[in-house]
Design a protein around this motif. Structure first.
Motif, mmCIF file in Angstrom:
data_model
loop_
_atom_site.group_PDB
_atom_site.id
_atom_site.type_symbol
_atom_site.label_atom_id
_atom_site.label_comp_id
_atom_site.label_asym_id
_atom_site.label_seq_id
_atom_site.Cartn_x
_atom_site.Cartn_y
_atom_site.Cartn_z
ATOM 1 N N VAL A 1 0.832 -1.205 0.000
ATOM 2 C CA VAL A 1 0.000 0.000 0.000
ATOM 3 C C VAL A 1 0.868 1.257 0.000
ATOM 4 O O VAL A 1 0.597 2.224 -0.720
ATOM 5 N N ALA A 2 1.934 1.257 0.792
ATOM 6 C CA ALA A 2 2.838 2.412 0.842
ATOM 7 C C ALA A 2 3.473 2.670 -0.525
ATOM 8 O O ALA A 2 3.538 3.826 -0.988
ATOM 9 N N GLU A 3 3.925 1.624 -1.179
ATOM 10 C CA GLU A 3 4.531 1.767 -2.504
ATOM 11 C C GLU A 3 3.527 2.316 -3.510
ATOM 12 O O GLU A 3 3.873 3.151 -4.356
ATOM 13 N N ALA A 4 2.278 1.868 -3.400
ATOM 14 C CA ALA A 4 1.245 2.346 -4.324
ATOM 15 C C ALA A 4 0.988 3.841 -4.140
ATOM 16 O O ALA A 4 0.810 4.572 -5.129
ATOM 17 N N PHE A 5 0.974 4.316 -2.912
ATOM 18 C CA PHE A 5 0.786 5.747 -2.674
ATOM 19 C C PHE A 5 1.993 6.541 -3.157
ATOM 20 O O PHE A 5 1.843 7.650 -3.685
ATOM 21 N N LYS A 6 3.170 6.009 -2.991
ATOM 22 C CA LYS A 6 4.363 6.678 -3.499
ATOM 23 C C LYS A 6 4.274 6.834 -5.016
ATOM 24 O O LYS A 6 4.589 7.900 -5.566
ATOM 25 N N GLN A 7 3.811 5.808 -5.694
ATOM 26 C CA GLN A 7 3.661 5.859 -7.144
ATOM 27 C C GLN A 7 2.587 6.849 -7.576
ATOM 28 O O GLN A 7 2.619 7.349 -8.709
ATOM 29 N N GLN A 8 1.658 7.146 -6.669
ATOM 30 C CA GLN A 8 0.599 8.116 -6.955
ATOM 31 C C GLN A 8 1.000 9.546 -6.584
ATOM 32 O O GLN A 8 0.162 10.452 -6.604
ATOM 33 N N GLY A 9 2.252 9.756 -6.230
ATOM 34 C CA GLY A 9 2.743 11.101 -5.994
ATOM 35 C C GLY A 9 2.810 11.550 -4.548
ATOM 36 O O GLY A 9 3.069 12.734 -4.277
ATOM 37 N N PHE A 10 2.611 10.650 -3.594
ATOM 38 C CA PHE A 10 2.725 11.026 -2.189
ATOM 39 C C PHE A 10 4.185 10.957 -1.752
ATOM 40 O O PHE A 10 4.900 10.011 -2.077
ATOM 41 N N ASP A 11 4.603 11.968 -1.010
ATOM 42 C CA ASP A 11 5.998 12.075 -0.603
ATOM 43 C C ASP A 11 6.301 11.265 0.648
ATOM 44 O O ASP A 11 7.380 10.677 0.771
ATOM 45 N N GLU A 12 5.364 11.291 1.596
ATOM 46 C CA GLU A 12 5.579 10.615 2.876
ATOM 47 C C GLU A 12 4.370 9.761 3.212
ATOM 48 O O GLU A 12 3.226 10.143 2.944
ATOM 49 N N ILE A 13 4.640 8.636 3.820
ATOM 50 C CA ILE A 13 3.589 7.740 4.295
ATOM 51 C C ILE A 13 3.836 7.485 5.769
ATOM 52 O O ILE A 13 4.920 7.028 6.149
ATOM 53 N N VAL A 14 2.861 7.828 6.603
ATOM 54 C CA VAL A 14 2.936 7.565 8.034
ATOM 55 C C VAL A 14 2.146 6.297 8.316
ATOM 56 O O VAL A 14 0.944 6.235 8.047
ATOM 57 N N VAL A 15 2.810 5.283 8.854
ATOM 58 C CA VAL A 15 2.168 4.015 9.163
ATOM 59 C C VAL A 15 2.062 3.859 10.672
ATOM 60 O O VAL A 15 3.077 3.924 11.378
ATOM 61 N N ALA A 16 0.852 3.680 11.157
ATOM 62 C CA ALA A 16 0.628 3.432 12.582
ATOM 63 C C ALA A 16 0.443 1.934 12.797
ATOM 64 O O ALA A 16 -0.576 1.364 12.395
ATOM 65 N N ASP A 17 1.437 1.298 13.363
ATOM 66 C CA ASP A 17 1.367 -0.114 13.744
ATOM 67 C C ASP A 17 0.382 -0.190 14.901
ATOM 68 O O ASP A 17 0.652 0.312 15.992
ATOM 69 N N SER A 18 -0.784 -0.812 14.687
ATOM 70 C CA SER A 18 -1.922 -0.579 15.578
ATOM 71 C C SER A 18 -2.563 -1.829 16.166
ATOM 72 O O SER A 18 -3.695 -1.781 16.629
ATOM 73 N N HIS A 19 -1.855 -2.934 16.185
ATOM 74 C CA HIS A 19 -2.412 -4.139 16.788
ATOM 75 C C HIS A 19 -1.692 -4.506 18.078
ATOM 76 O O HIS A 19 -0.454 -4.555 18.121
ATOM 77 N N GLY A 20 -2.467 -4.774 19.130
ATOM 78 C CA GLY A 20 -1.908 -5.321 20.361
ATOM 79 C C GLY A 20 -0.783 -4.483 20.941
ATOM 80 O O GLY A 20 -0.958 -3.318 21.289
ATOM 81 N N GLU A 21 0.393 -5.069 21.007
ATOM 82 C CA GLU A 21 1.571 -4.351 21.513
ATOM 83 C C GLU A 21 2.083 -3.324 20.510
ATOM 84 O O GLU A 21 2.980 -2.550 20.805
ATOM 85 N N MET A 22 1.521 -3.343 19.317
ATOM 86 C CA MET A 22 1.851 -2.388 18.250
ATOM 87 C C MET A 22 3.310 -2.495 17.815
ATOM 88 O O MET A 22 4.001 -1.490 17.633
ATOM 89 N N ILE A 23 3.728 -3.741 17.615
ATOM 90 C CA ILE A 23 5.075 -4.037 17.118
ATOM 91 C C ILE A 23 4.994 -5.106 16.023
ATOM 92 O O ILE A 23 5.896 -5.921 15.859
ATOM 93 N N ALA A 24 3.908 -5.082 15.256
ATOM 94 C CA ALA A 24 3.660 -6.153 14.285
ATOM 95 C C ALA A 24 4.444 -5.980 12.994
ATOM 96 O O ALA A 24 4.797 -6.961 12.342
ATOM 97 N N ILE A 25 4.702 -4.761 12.574
ATOM 98 C CA ILE A 25 5.344 -4.505 11.287
ATOM 99 C C ILE A 25 6.861 -4.515 11.439
ATOM 100 O O ILE A 25 7.411 -3.884 12.353
#
Length: 284
Positions: free
Chosen positions: A46-70
């Motif tokens: 998903v991040a790569e797809a947004f980059k290809q659509q012209g977005f400069d930065e992507i903020v990803v919130a790791d949001s499950h449980g302990e929030m260390i999944a990614i």
């Protein structure tokens, strides 16, 4: 003048494809590495797809449980990763100043039929969460929080039950992808990761087009916001009732009137952590 384009991606785990066992959901369990791999691969797609659509930065919130999944070693250089728990505003932490938001791997609200791991915020401590009388999912809670920041949700990918029950009703403009179709609380059928990555890339293109054509909008609750929390245990309501402004309406339920959705969300977080303290002190 060039305007920096930023998008926010909130990533949960229960709504991701092929995640069906409790052993997928906790860092100490044997299938967690498999779940992390799925979460990281789809988030990166998903991040790569947004980059290809012209977005400069992507903020990803790791949001499950302990929030260390990614896995931070496998994300692109233009991605900022929000990790760790607890944190203010939980699954929407880091969204400020983003142009739009995406929910990836989201699940249905507590009590939804044939919805895998159905719960809202905490299945351990909360039997239900209502906002202005509406039984809420995490999707709706977070969409309201982002709405107050003027951030529209443009893409939701997760359990089909969430999409059918909530997303199409509250944000019909959002592009949706069913990453899985639940057969029960602990069973689902999912397409291949390869197929879903193609669908996600196409969905990002559609969502960005809708955003640029001004066909999406932030979703905001009416204020003041009435927050109703039904706890799983009366002891948790005993403590929640001590909060100034809280009103107890049953053995397990309190109501709190907040000035904003962000205030309501923070109160919910606080009272869930208070319940966790009661459990630690009195129930273990």
């Amino acid at each position: 003048m060039y305007i920096l384009r930023k998008v926010f991606i909130s990533v949960d785990m229960e709504g991701l494809p092929h995640i069906v066992s409790r052993a997928h959901l906790t860092s100490t369990k044997q299938l967690y590495s498999e779940a992390r791999s799925i979460a990281t691969e789809l988030t990166t797609c998903v991040a790569e797809a947004f980059k290809q659509q012209g977005f400069d930065e992507i903020v990803v919130a790791d949001s499950h449980g302990e929030m260390i999944a990614i896995d931070p070693m496998k994300i692109p250089e233009y991605v900022e990763l929000v990790r760790g728990f607890p944190r203010p505003l939980s699954m929407t932490a880091g969204a400020e100043n983003c142009e739009a938001a995406v929910f990836l791997g989201y699940h249905a609200k507590v009590g939804t039929e044939r919805a895998i791991f159905d719960h809202t915020f905490s299945g351990t401590f909360l039997r239900g969460v209502k906002i202005n009388g509406i039984l809420a999912s995490e999707y709706l809670l977070n969409t309201y929080v982002l709405g107050e920041m003027e951030i529209p949700v443009i893409l939701v990918a997760g359990d089909k039950a969430l999409i059918e029950h909530d997303v199409k009703h509250y944000t019909p403009w959002a592009v949706t992808i069913a990453l899985k179709e639940s057969l029960s609380r602990y069973s689902a059928k999912s397409p291949s990761i390869t197929k879903l990555k193609k669908q996600l890339r196409n969905a990002v293109m559609k969502a960005v087009k809708l955003l640029e054509e001004h066909k999406v909008k932030p979703l905001k609750p009416k204020v003041p916001v009435e927050l109703e929390l039904e706890f799983t245990n009366s002891a948790y309501a005993d403590l929640a009732e001590l909060l100034p402004g809280a009103k107890r309406i049953s053995g397990t339920t309190i109501i709190y009137r907040a000035k904003s959705m962000r205030e309501a969300f923070k109160i919910m977080e606080l009272l869930v952590f208070t319940a966790a303290g009661v459990r630690y002190i009195a129930e273990t």
